[in-house]
Design a protein around this motif. Structure first.
Motif, PDB file in Angstrom:
ATOM      1  N   ASN A  16     -17.891   2.679   3.724  1.00 24.95           N
ATOM      2  CA  ASN A  16     -16.458   2.385   3.772  1.00 24.95           C
ATOM      3  C   ASN A  16     -15.607   3.641   3.774  1.00 24.95           C
ATOM      4  OD1 ASN A  16     -16.958  -0.313   3.916  1.00 24.95           O
ATOM      5  ND2 ASN A  16     -16.460  -0.763   1.786  1.00 24.95           N
ATOM      6  N   ASP A  36     -12.736   7.452   9.745  1.00 18.92           N
ATOM      7  CA  ASP A  36     -12.703   7.178  11.173  1.00 18.92           C
ATOM      8  C   ASP A  36     -11.343   6.589  11.594  1.00 18.92           C
ATOM      9  OD1 ASP A  36     -14.992   5.295  13.326  1.00 18.92           O
ATOM     10  OD2 ASP A  36     -13.432   6.755  13.770  1.00 18.92           O
ATOM     11  N   LEU A  37     -10.888   5.596  10.851  1.00 16.28           N
ATOM     12  CA  LEU A  37      -9.589   4.987  11.161  1.00 16.28           C
ATOM     13  C   LEU A  37      -8.475   6.020  11.069  1.00 16.28           C
ATOM     14  CD1 LEU A  37      -9.301   1.547   9.308  1.00 16.28           C
ATOM     15  CD2 LEU A  37      -9.195   1.948  11.736  1.00 16.28           C
ATOM     16  N   LYS A  75     -15.762   4.872   7.203  1.00 14.45           N
ATOM     17  CA  LYS A  75     -14.977   3.979   8.092  1.00 14.45           C
ATOM     18  C   LYS A  75     -13.502   4.329   7.978  1.00 14.45           C
ATOM     19  CE  LYS A  75     -17.471  -0.334   8.632  1.00 14.45           C
ATOM     20  NZ  LYS A  75     -17.833  -1.554   7.979  1.00 14.45           N
ATOM     21  N   MET A  76     -13.053   4.543   6.746  1.00 12.27           N
ATOM     22  CA  MET A  76     -11.645   4.863   6.531  1.00 12.27           C
ATOM     23  C   MET A  76     -11.311   6.201   7.169  1.00 12.27           C
ATOM     24  SD  MET A  76      -8.757   4.094   5.416  1.00 12.27           S
ATOM     25  CE  MET A  76      -7.262   5.079   5.413  1.00 12.27           C
ATOM     26  N   THR A 120      -1.398   8.883  13.236  1.00  8.49           N
ATOM     27  CA  THR A 120      -0.021   9.339  13.101  1.00  8.49           C
ATOM     28  C   THR A 120       0.505   9.171  11.683  1.00  8.49           C
ATOM     29  OG1 THR A 120       0.701   7.171  13.811  1.00  8.49           O
ATOM     30  CG2 THR A 120       0.643   8.888  15.485  1.00  8.49           C
ATOM     31  N   LYS A 121      -0.275   8.499  10.821  1.00  5.32           N
ATOM     32  CA  LYS A 121       0.207   8.251   9.474  1.00  5.32           C
ATOM     33  C   LYS A 121      -0.186   9.327   8.469  1.00  5.32           C
ATOM     34  CE  LYS A 121       0.903   3.494  10.181  1.00  5.32           C
ATOM     35  NZ  LYS A 121       2.085   2.777   9.896  1.00  5.32           N
ATOM     36  N   MET A 146       0.847  -1.190   0.000  1.00  5.39           N
ATOM     37  CA  MET A 146       0.000   0.000   0.000  1.00  5.39           C
ATOM     38  C   MET A 146       0.876   1.230   0.000  1.00  5.39           C
ATOM     39  SD  MET A 146      -3.031   1.034  -0.126  1.00  5.39           S
ATOM     40  CE  MET A 146      -3.756   2.639  -0.076  1.00  5.39           C
ATOM     41  N   ASN A 170      -8.197   8.040  14.123  1.00  3.90           N
ATOM     42  CA  ASN A 170      -7.953   7.276  15.341  1.00  3.90           C
ATOM     43  C   ASN A 170      -6.693   6.419  15.254  1.00  3.90           C
ATOM     44  OD1 ASN A 170     -10.202   7.931  17.248  1.00  3.90           O
ATOM     45  ND2 ASN A 170     -11.386   7.402  15.443  1.00  3.90           N
ATOM     46  N   GLU A 171      -6.864   5.123  14.971  1.00  2.00           N
ATOM     47  CA  GLU A 171      -5.708   4.212  15.002  1.00  2.00           C
ATOM     48  C   GLU A 171      -4.589   4.621  14.036  1.00  2.00           C
ATOM     49  OE1 GLU A 171      -8.833   3.315  14.914  1.00  2.00           O
ATOM     50  OE2 GLU A 171      -9.227   1.360  15.795  1.00  2.00           O
ATOM     51  N   GLN A 172      -4.963   5.212  12.910  1.00  2.00           N
ATOM     52  CA  GLN A 172      -3.943   5.529  11.906  1.00  2.00           C
ATOM     53  C   GLN A 172      -3.569   7.011  11.915  1.00  2.00           C
ATOM     54  OE1 GLN A 172      -3.118   2.323  11.352  1.00  2.00           O
ATOM     55  NE2 GLN A 172      -2.992   2.582   9.156  1.00  2.00           N
ATOM     56  N   TYR A 181     -13.777   4.281  -2.177  1.00  2.00           N
ATOM     57  CA  TYR A 181     -14.051   3.137  -1.307  1.00  2.00           C
ATOM     58  C   TYR A 181     -15.305   2.354  -1.632  1.00  2.00           C
ATOM     59  CZ  TYR A 181     -10.055   4.196   1.447  1.00  2.00           C
ATOM     60  OH  TYR A 181      -8.755   4.382   1.832  1.00  2.00           O
TER      61      TYR A 181
END
Lengths: 211, 380
Positions: free
Chosen positions: A42, A48-49, A45-46, A56-57, A1, A52-54, A37
């Motif tokens: 979707n 949202d990610l 959802k992306m 720092t990217k 990716m 949150n979890e991503q 998406y």
């Protein structure tokens, strides 16, 4: 990716092509990667990610989705996700008409932007936005409107009411030189005017988000 | 453990993971601290035991052995230097004032339990009663203590185990043979096995095998080896003389047999994957009711093998009540980890360097993690 730090999340391929071609024609700096998406769920959802979890990217994350039939509902569900991340303050109750751009309240989270088609405060979809790019009073666009009305009077149309804007724009595009060009290509071919004032708010929103 | 909080251990200066699962897969860039996290867990499990501290120093080449003839001060210097590799920034004052601290929530269904293991460098003066030499008094000195200049100042490593309000201390003296001074209290420790990155544990595996040999767990070894070689029938460790000319030692080496052949084949001649599986399974079978720590899970293993190995690990860790922590760089490893997690017992945790501080980011929601994987989102 691929490892892009600036992303624009859109619902589907149509949105992707419209945005990309519009940006090229308007010379918007291409410092972000557009990703579709397949569905609004979707894309959200992306989004949202990515906060949150991503988080720092990414440096800049934008989201473009259709209002469909309930603009406030659409914004509410996105607003809830932004608020739950606890990284953004002063989230407005209603989307500003020129689109939303928010800086994070902490480091290492992305600056985010939200644009709800067609114009952040009415029902509708991408195709409504695109239709506005036709020249004012374009005779074929008016004709398309007449045709749809005529079908609807006789109740022989097969499209759902919510998809009327799609029926209209694709009818319009069917009658052009080189019939049946998809929206993105129609923009590049100037069948729809990328320099129209009606696109200014959207372009400004993009530039504000990604600089 | 349900959560872990580490302070001042190497680059984990103020680090925590709020919610751990039964099986935890740790990802993150090189040097972010994945192996360091495993080390910290091993220190916690062993209660700061000098043997586990030594194992860690050994792995990193920070051994503190030296020739017998070395002078006393130099011995002390080497010891201190060696242990300094454990404290953040090699900060000796930090080591003395605060030390390394690892706090874990080890509550169960009935009680709330918090355990802390603390490792500190200490300076102290020993005085003994002239009438009764058994009566030793130890006075610990802080960094500003005026008595620091005294030639009788000794150095030691003080390890504190604290469970709720219960304290247990162990003091090891440095500079010479490292001796345990404070009373020999048996700490409540947990078993653990640490499988290092490239480990094929030639020395440890025979011992680990012996511990489960002739028990129902022994057959799990062959089950695991069959992942790569479905026809392996049995395994055992046989004594072989070491081939080294200088050191005629006997070594116990793993041998396997195949059906329809009486030939015993050396497993070590059969490829790294098989030997890696042997090391992992022996460690797993020996960490009942404790922790299994695997560094770089994917090493030497094809992704199909990883999937089957994860399945075995999920099964056996449930059966033997083991909490597993593994690190990886591999996409395949993450995918096979998720695929094998049929009962939601696994969690993916990423370590990130945020402005010099190492933080953990957990994927607490299985569905969100699955979405990320399906959309090729880079979670490592």
């Amino acid at each position: 990716m691929k490892n892009y730090r600036n992303i624009l999340l859109v619902e589907g391929k149509d949105d992707l092509h419209v945005v990309c071609n519009l940006c090229k024609c308007r010379n918007v700096k291409e410092n972000f990667f557009v990703q579709d998406y397949d569905s609004i769920e979707n894309a959200v959802k992306m989004f949202d990610l990515s906060i949150n979890e991503q988080s720092t990217k990414y440096d800049y994350v934008g989201l473009v989705v259709d209002a469909d039939t309930n603009i406030q509902g659409r914004w509410e569900s996105i607003k809830e996700k932004v608020s739950k991340s606890n990284k953004y303050k002063d989230i407005p109750n209603e989307l500003p008409p020129k689109g939303l751009v928010l800086k994070p309240s902490e480091n290492y989270s992305p600056k985010i932007g939200v644009w709800i088609m067609p114009n952040n405060n009415t029902e509708g979809m991408l195709e409504d936005f695109v239709a506005k790019l036709a020249v004012d009073n374009d005779v074929l666009m008016e004709e398309a409107e007449q045709v749809l009305n005529s079908l609807e009077k006789r109740n022989i149309q097969r499209y759902k009411t919510v998809h009327r804007a799609k029926a209209k724009i694709h009818s319009f595009l069917a009658w052009q030189d080189e019939p049946g060009k998809p929206m993105g290509q129609a923009i590049t071919a100037k069948i729809l005017d990328p320099n129209s004032d009606k696109a200014n708010d959207f372009i400004n929103w993009l530039e504000e988000l990604y600089q | 453990m349900k959560s872990i909080y580490i302070k001042n251990y190497k680059n984990l200066k103020d680090f925590k993971i709020d919610s751990l699962s039964k099986i935890n897969l740790i990802v993150g860039k090189n040097n972010v601290g994945k192996s360091t996290l495993l080390e910290a867990i091993s220190i916690f499990a062993s209660g700061g035991n000098i043997i586990s501290l030594r194992e860690i120093l050994d792995i990193r080449g920070e051994v503190y052995d030296f020739p017998y003839s070395l002078e006393q001060d130099k011995k002390l210097e080497r010891h201190i230097s060696s242990f300094l590799s454990l404290i953040s920034d090699r900060d000796i004052e930090l080591f003395i004032d605060n030390g390394i601290s690892i706090i874990c929530d080890i509550s169960n269904d009935e009680t709330i339990l918090k355990k802390e293991v603390e490792v500190k460098l200490v300076k102290y003066i020993e005085t003994s009663d002239s009438n009764n030499l058994q009566n030793i008094k130890r006075q610990f000195l802080s960094n500003e203590d005026p008595m620091l200049g005294d030639p009788n100042v000794e150095y030691g490593i003080l390890v504190k185990n604290k469970i709720n309000n219960d304290f247990q201390d162990v003091l090891y003296k440095l500079g010479g043979r490292i001796r345990q001074l404070l009373p020999n209290i048996i700490q409540k420790t947990k078993p653990y096995e640490l499988v290092r990155t490239n480990e094929i544990s030639r020395n440890k595996n025979p011992e680990l095998f012996d511990k489960i040999s002739l028990t129902p767990l022994e057959k799990e070894i062959v089950t695991a080896l069959k992942i790569i070689e479905p026809n392996i029938e049995d395994i055992n460790f046989l004594t072989e003389e070491s081939l080294s000319r200088f050191n005629r030692m006997e070594e116990r080496v793993p041998f396997v047999v195949f059906p329809l052949s009486s030939k015993k084949l050396r497993l070590t001649s059969m490829g790294d994957g098989l030997n890696r599986i042997l090391t992992i399974i022996l460690a797993l079978l020996n960490s009942k009711d404790g922790f299994l720590l695997i560094d770089e899970f994917e090493n030497g293993l094809h992704y199909t093998v990883q999937t089957q190995l994860w399945k075995i690990i999920y099964q056996l860790s449930e059966k033997l009540n083991i909490q597993v922590f593994a690190t990886t760089h591999s996409d395949d490893c993450i995918k096979s980890f998720i695929e094998s997690d049929t009962e939601n017992k696994g969690k993916l945790i990423r370590l990130e360097d945020i402005d010099g501080d190492i933080k953990s980011i957990a994927f607490n929601d299985k569905e969100r993690l699955n979405f990320a994987i399906q959309n090729n989102i880079e979670v490592r």
